[in-house]
Scaffold this motif. Structure first.
Motif, short mmCIF file in Angstrom:
data_model
loop_
_atom_site.label_atom_id
_atom_site.label_comp_id
_atom_site.label_asym_id
_atom_site.label_seq_id
_atom_site.Cartn_x
_atom_site.Cartn_y
_atom_site.Cartn_z
N PHE A 227 0.83 -1.19 0.00
CA PHE A 227 0.00 0.00 0.00
C PHE A 227 0.87 1.25 0.00
O PHE A 227 0.60 2.21 -0.72
N LEU A 228 1.94 1.27 0.80
CA LEU A 228 2.85 2.41 0.83
C LEU A 228 3.53 2.60 -0.51
O LEU A 228 3.72 3.73 -0.99
N ALA A 229 3.90 1.49 -1.16
CA ALA A 229 4.55 1.58 -2.47
C ALA A 229 3.60 2.19 -3.49
O ALA A 229 4.00 2.99 -4.35
N MET A 230 2.31 1.84 -3.41
CA MET A 230 1.32 2.39 -4.32
C MET A 230 1.19 3.90 -4.12
O MET A 230 1.06 4.67 -5.07
N LEU A 231 1.21 4.35 -2.84
CA LEU A 231 1.15 5.78 -2.55
C LEU A 231 2.33 6.52 -3.15
O LEU A 231 2.19 7.61 -3.72
N GLU A 232 3.54 5.95 -3.01
CA GLU A 232 4.75 6.56 -3.55
C GLU A 232 4.65 6.70 -5.07
O GLU A 232 5.00 7.73 -5.65
N LYS A 233 4.16 5.63 -5.71
CA LYS A 233 4.08 5.61 -7.17
C LYS A 233 3.11 6.65 -7.68
O LYS A 233 3.29 7.26 -8.75
N SER A 234 2.03 6.91 -6.93
CA SER A 234 1.02 7.87 -7.36
C SER A 234 1.37 9.30 -6.97
O SER A 234 0.61 10.23 -7.25
N GLY A 235 2.53 9.48 -6.32
CA GLY A 235 2.95 10.83 -5.93
C GLY A 235 2.44 11.27 -4.60
O GLY A 235 2.65 12.40 -4.18
#
Length: 240
Positions: A227-235
């Motif tokens: 979930f954290l990785a997804m947040l990083e990827k979306s900015g």
């Protein structure tokens, strides 16, 4: 400091028209704490109660027939109040009736309320604190979250008890919700109540069982990382 929260019920609205007291209710406060002591008395007014008054308090002429007259209870009543500050909602009304009863007796011992007691008018106090608002007892109960659910009809002792709670809250004190003066309850509860009242810091006993710590399992940790990785990827920004 000793205070007596007081209320009366009467045959009508004006002692100058011959209306009389039919019920007195008082509760005692010492240093802003309810002591449990009270005075309560129904009184035969030696006259008829107005129909309008009966609609307010429900006290009938038939009920009052066998009650003592004021001269028979004055010593006990005034001795209970003597030297205290009376706390009354709309004090001129009640004090006016008490003074009229005392004047009628012409007692050498009891002249008038002012000669024996101080008076604090909670209606005047409420109007000062809440100008332009309703400040009758029911309105104050609603404002200060005081339970008046049993107040279908006016009653001197019940109203005095309710007013005591309202007065203590309105003036920034606290009603004795913890009942620390009650003889019941175990020692630890009494100590805890005393500590709360004194504003003391309460510390947990070292003998208490430790709390059960529930840790995330491996699957939950992987899901959190994804979930954290997804947040990083979306900015998006995160702080954990």
């Amino acid at each position: 400091m000793r205070q007596i929260v007081l209320d009366t019920e009467t045959t009508g609205l004006d002692p100058k028209s011959g209306h009389r007291i039919i019920e007195i209710g008082c509760v005692e406060l010492i240093n802003r704490k309810l002591t449990g002591r009270h005075y309560h008395q129904y009184i035969n007014p030696e006259r008829e109660v107005d129909d309008g008054a009966i609609e307010v308090h429900g006290i009938t002429n038939e009920f009052l027939v066998d009650k003592p007259i004021f001269s028979q209870v004055v010593d006990e009543f005034m001795t209970f109040c003597d030297g205290a500050e009376l706390v009354i909602h709309n004090a001129p009304f009640d004090v006016g009736f008490i003074d009229a009863e005392l004047k009628r007796l012409r007692s050498p011992r009891w002249q008038n309320v002012a000669a024996h007691c101080g008076v604090l008018d909670t209606l005047a106090l409420a109007r000062e604190k809440h100008p332009g608002q309703k400040n009758n007892l029911d309105a104050l109960c609603k404002r200060y979250f005081v339970d008046n659910s049993q107040r279908d009809l006016h009653g001197a002792l019940l109203d005095a008890e309710i007013l005591a709670d309202v007065y203590l809250i309105m003036t920034g004190g606290q009603t004795d919700l913890l009942a620390s003066n009650d003889a019941s309850g175990d020692t630890d509860q009494k100590q805890e109540a005393s500590a709360l009242e004194a504003g003391a810091i309460r510390r947990l006993s070292g003998e208490r069982a430790s709390l059960n710590v529930v840790r995330a399992n491996e699957q939950e940790l992987d899901a959190h990382a994804a979930f954290l990785a997804m947040l990083e990827k979306s900015g998006g920004k995160h702080f954990w």
